[in-house]
Design a protein around this motif. Sequence first.
Motif, short mmCIF file in Angstrom:
data_model
loop_
_atom_site.label_atom_id
_atom_site.label_comp_id
_atom_site.label_asym_id
_atom_site.label_seq_id
_atom_site.Cartn_x
_atom_site.Cartn_y
_atom_site.Cartn_z
N ASP A 204 0.52 -1.44 0.16
CA ASP A 204 0.37 0.13 0.01
C ASP A 204 0.95 1.49 0.09
O ASP A 204 0.39 1.94 -0.67
N GLU A 205 2.19 1.15 0.78
CA GLU A 205 2.83 2.82 0.62
C GLU A 205 3.55 2.79 -0.82
O GLU A 205 3.73 3.52 -0.56
N GLU A 206 3.71 1.52 -1.69
CA GLU A 206 4.63 1.64 -3.07
C GLU A 206 3.57 2.07 -3.68
O GLU A 206 3.52 3.11 -4.25
N ARG B 125 1.36 9.55 -5.87
CA ARG B 125 2.02 11.27 -5.57
C ARG B 125 2.36 11.14 -6.48
O ARG B 125 2.51 12.66 -6.75
N GLN B 126 4.09 10.81 -6.72
CA GLN B 126 4.61 10.87 -8.07
C GLN B 126 3.83 10.93 -9.62
O GLN B 126 4.66 12.47 -10.14
N ALA C 258 0.65 4.27 -3.10
CA ALA C 258 0.12 5.28 -2.55
C ALA C 258 1.99 6.34 -3.31
O ALA C 258 1.31 7.83 -3.40
N ARG C 259 3.04 5.97 -2.88
CA ARG C 259 3.96 6.90 -3.18
C ARG C 259 4.26 6.98 -5.19
O ARG C 259 4.28 7.93 -5.19
N VAL C 260 3.86 6.48 -5.74
CA VAL C 260 4.09 5.72 -6.80
C VAL C 260 2.82 7.08 -6.73
O VAL C 260 3.11 7.82 -7.98
N LEU D 143 -4.77 9.57 -4.27
CA LEU D 143 -4.36 8.71 -3.73
C LEU D 143 -5.39 7.00 -2.91
O LEU D 143 -6.70 7.49 -3.29
#
Length: 61
Positions: free
Chosen positions: A44-46, A52-53, A48-50, A58
Amino acid sequence: MSESEKITTGANDRAVDEPLASGAPGIPDDALLPSETLPEPPSDEEVARVARQLGAPLPDA
């Protein structure tokens, strides 16, 4: 002629109750070799990171 009567015994012969690979959910049974496995899904963190990029919304957790 009844609906369940076979009209072919060729290479495309299949059981009547099995779905076609393109119309069934999930990965087809023959998509992977016996020694292959599916890759791990992203965390889930990955995701969300992508997101945002890319400036994408989200995903809901």
